[in-house]
Scaffold this active site. Sequence first.
Site, PDB file in Angstrom:
ATOM      1  N   GLY A 203       0.820  -1.205   0.000  1.00  0.00           N
ATOM      2  CA  GLY A 203       0.000   0.000   0.000  1.00  0.00           C
ATOM      3  C   GLY A 203       0.851   1.252   0.000  1.00  0.00           C
ATOM      4  O   GLY A 203       2.064   1.211   0.175  1.00  0.00           O
ATOM      5  N   CYS A 204       0.201   2.385  -0.218  1.00  0.00           N
ATOM      6  CA  CYS A 204       0.937   3.646  -0.380  1.00  0.00           C
ATOM      7  C   CYS A 204       1.592   4.086   0.927  1.00  0.00           C
ATOM      8  O   CYS A 204       2.807   4.285   0.993  1.00  0.00           O
ATOM      9  CB  CYS A 204       0.017   4.725  -0.947  1.00  0.00           C
TER      10      CYS A 204
END
Lengths: 347, 347, 347, 347
Positions: free
Chosen positions: D154-155
């Site tokens: 994920g970011c």
Amino acid sequence: MAERKFRIGIAGASGYIGSELMRILCTHPNVEIAWVTSESNAGKRVHELFPNLLGYIREEFAVWDISLCADVDAVCLCLPHGGAMAAATEISTRFPKLKIVDASGDFRSPVIDKWEQYYKTKHTAPELQKRFVYGAPEFNRQAIKAAQYIASPGCFATSLNLLLAPFAKHGELVGEVCVTGITGSSGSGNKPMQTTHHPERAQNVRAYKVLEHQHLVEVVPFLEGLNKDNDFDLFFVPQSGPFVRGIFSTAFIPLNNHKSMATFNEIVRDAYENEPFVQIVKDTPEMRLVQGTNNAHLMFRAQGDMMVGLCAIDNLVKGGAGQAVQNLNLILGLEETAGLQHPAGYV
Amino acid sequence: MAERKFRIGIAGASGYIGSELMRILCTHPNVEIAWVTSESNAGKRVHELFPNLLGYIREEFAVWDISLCADVDAVCLCLPHGGAMAAATEISTRFPKLKIVDASGDFRSPVIDKWEQYYKTKHTAPELQKRFVYGAPEFNRQAIKAAQYIASPGCFATSLNLLLAPFAKHGELVGEVCVTGITGSSGSGNKPMQTTHHPERAQNVRAYKVLEHQHLVEVVPFLEGLNKDNDFDLFFVPQSGPFVRGIFSTAFIPLNNHKSMATFNEIVRDAYENEPFVQIVKDTPEMRLVQGTNNAHLMFRAQGDMMVGLCAIDNLVKGGAGQAVQNLNLILGLEETAGLQHPAGYV
Amino acid sequence: MAERKFRIGIAGASGYIGSELMRILCTHPNVEIAWVTSESNAGKRVHELFPNLLGYIREEFAVWDISLCADVDAVCLCLPHGGAMAAATEISTRFPKLKIVDASGDFRSPVIDKWEQYYKTKHTAPELQKRFVYGAPEFNRQAIKAAQYIASPGCFATSLNLLLAPFAKHGELVGEVCVTGITGSSGSGNKPMQTTHHPERAQNVRAYKVLEHQHLVEVVPFLEGLNKDNDFDLFFVPQSGPFVRGIFSTAFIPLNNHKSMATFNEIVRDAYENEPFVQIVKDTPEMRLVQGTNNAHLMFRAQGDMMVGLCAIDNLVKGGAGQAVQNLNLILGLEETAGLQHPAGYV
Amino acid sequence: MAERKFRIGIAGASGYIGSELMRILCTHPNVEIAWVTSESNAGKRVHELFPNLLGYIREEFAVWDISLCADVDAVCLCLPHGGAMAAATEISTRFPKLKIVDASGDFRSPVIDKWEQYYKTKHTAPELQKRFVYGAPEFNRQAIKAAQYIASPGCFATSLNLLLAPFAKHGELVGEVCVTGITGSSGSGNKPMQTTHHPERAQNVRAYKVLEHQHLVEVVPFLEGLNKDNDFDLFFVPQSGPFVRGIFSTAFIPLNNHKSMATFNEIVRDAYENEPFVQIVKDTPEMRLVQGTNNAHLMFRAQGDMMVGLCAIDNLVKGGAGQAVQNLNLILGLEETAGLQHPAGYV
């Protein structure tokens, strides 16, 4: 792959146009950057000033010296307006065969007295100016290919040309043509000033140089040259917007009574259907969809006797370094689109 | 101080115009908010929806009910376009003396068929429309003071009126008048949609409703009513900008051949020198200097046969809730500027 | 109404804090602006520099002269850091009874050697510093009311104080307290520079003065003075964000083992339940809801042994000119909230 | 040049991650896009939805059908969280040798019960999860090269991993690790909602999911797996900022008493000196310098017993589609940097 790459020098590479030119050329398949100059940053590695280019360009900024030109196929001038006149004169004397793409305003206008009035400077190379071809590839492609010296158009000028030149070519510019254009803050360059001070710019819109922007001295003669049989007046109001990159221009173009909108649509189609960097869009250009790219998005619509044209470009790319590379490709005999085909993000 | 305050009801208070109206009225010296309605937020305290008003407004949102009107001196309608027709009809029947300021588009245009075409709705109260005075105080002040029902102008309409009405009053609008206007995202209201989705709006400029924005149905009849002796065409291109509040409009106004710019300057001076909310500025209006205020900054400049007019307003204040309060003050016999004198920040 | 208004002079009024102070005081019910000074703008009308104040302030900028002080009840110093020391010394000598609210950093820290190290300046008035009370009304109200000289806190300092001082008062700051704060560009003042150049700021986040911001020299002694029985270390990372106004700070505060979160909630409630400008919000502070106001929105939440505190203020108001007015109200014996009660817009 | 290009299918290509993946792959030298799917846009040409890709991608969006997989070398899943579980299960059954890079959260955490709690969904493929390798190339490169299935991080997770994993590898994460991260609006995806409504986002900072962001369920197990000999607690406060692209994270990392900052610098150098997409910068990362690129800029600094780490990435590239391509390159045996080397603009 084994092909030799063209060697390019960039004079005045520490401004925003210079930095964009390096960004584009550093991944260009047929070109290599031979040297870059900056008086104020001489001795610094490029990535110290532009960390975005870390890993892409190893050069140091050099001090400009004419001998640098011995070793290159072409020079791009990204000097401040006024500076290119001196450099081009020196190059043309010492290296009379070297090709030049000038991104400054110095050689864009054949009307020297008007140029001097708008740029508030004495023009020191009016004879040399005559040897420069105005680098608007959509209208001047053959002349550019044959040229040695190119004056690459200004940012607002590019959007005005794209909106008006197709009609000028058919002598269809008549009466009073009115245009607004709103530009991002990168158009003001890398030197901080009050109008680009973030607290004062970030939520603001203002106009400036109302009816007297200096790009008129390149656009008006260019359009008049195309629009031989008719007269028109061009009124242009530039504006500053709260964004970094992009120009969005809106033109009100009186429809010549003898012509219908259908004719005008045909003119547009003829002008742009094979152009690699111009797209006619359906509803409206959106500035963000051209940011970072060499594309221009345009739309035309008419009502009664009036046509409206809309144009979105990136001021630093199609309105600056990208169009300079497009011109460079043409004078070097390369594919016109080489190095320029990277899509924008959708957001 | 012992003076009774006027009691005001606000119908449809949960949108941006409603929220601005509450923001202004909650510190207004002569007015108190009697009730506010919102169908979708009924039962919520105002500050739950608008935490910025915590400590300023204690009310809950009520469900609209005509009996609420028994107890107030005036009602402000901030209902969606279309909704005001029903409410105003009900009010005029049950409380025939009650004053109304309508901030919606429902009663702004006397040209009902055009209105229906642009708003894509059947108008259900065309007779009632005739009793509404168009609330442009700079041009209609005496009629507003004498009126019971006010249709407060739209945001773009306000900037077009301010740019063009002074000339219309002298019959000086002739030929083709071209205007661009760029607006902030708050103009689209509080309901999220694609064109106000932050990733797609934040660095974008685009046009929309090119030549067919619905505010034309209020502006054109209003200007034509003033500009009796001459004909003109109005071409308007609205644009969306990457900012929250404000409208910046640029008008190209052909100078009537019989008049000089000096005459036009005199027209402007006559129109605005005693106006409390209109200032003529020297170089350019700057949108940020009017944000949050009821002020309009204007500038006019001519070249050859063309005059350019520039106008900056806050779309939610002078173009919305602020002008509604200005109208409310006038119909209640209050000082026109009451509650509206707070300067903007410089940044 | 017939009451005399207090006359206030503002020294150094041409910066952003000065402009905000004028914006607030020009509609303050109990105060009038007697004079404003600016060396670089002397002779200009205030509205020539700050068109947002047109119609609100008629004064010209004067050159600073001690004789100006003969005629006023209090002086607000908005001079650059370093400049207030000289002015305050002169005032205290020539007008020993005059009240001063200083918005600069000069008198905020009793630890002179640390101050000199962080501000990189020799402190020329260390004795006078002892007579200044630190203007954090939520924690120092009685001392402020009794004081003649107030050092109004810095912008980041205000948010750190609001997050940490309630716990310090109970000796509950222990171990390693870590804080990040992100500030808008107006915090850098009105002089353009590279880090506030719009093209480089508008889409950027960066840190600066990591662990060594100068506001630590006021916050740490202030908190240590309250937190007598325990030791703590304060680590602060300031950041620059792409917005104009506001500070959003996030504190990680180790929970003292002997205390539960319930106790901490009680500490927060005790500290703020009667504070006019501090609100505890439910989910998260939102910076935009305090912009332009003197409000601070806070939230606290714990997990395991760690509490997180969040704080949003406007750096130029609660973190600058607004808090200075709050202090001015207190030393003049006025209502603490006078002139400071204008709600923010919701957008 | 005559080499065959790998054929890649993209399932769920109409979101922002999908659009970025297409943007990157359409100029990738060794890959061609075989098909793209979108249930809601089936039948539309890609450039109708994403005009930025006009001229780069000719495909139409197809409806997902397992038979599409017969013809490709690898599939990238850009489906919403929850959707990838079904697709991956179907693929693994019908085409057991096909390679998958999943950009969703579905397979990132081995701790299924925590995953279900944070994602508020039943996990339907826990056995399949065990076959996914976590795609953090800087720490897992060999495992990725050998893997068939990749769960791309994920970011926020990517920025936390880059800040903390080098220390975890040496067992140096101890005590209470506190991190803030501020993200752009593109992280919320392409569906308009209140928190990404431009008027409410454009000048705001707020926190959300304080101490309970779902990326913790991938980061904590990953770091714990590396940091075998010591315990730590991770406290993370995510924030929303007024920009489109990028994450800027700030970590407070207690220095293990037995280690000096010199040792930590060595750990950082070892971790990153040969990494193609990680650069250690001198003063501070600047978010804008990584926007649009797969680069991460980091800085570490210590004081007393505390180290601060700063990290800037583009949430949609290094924190999304770019890292997915990096993983794709690795599992296909390509140059890790292929298709990912385009510098950012300086502004």
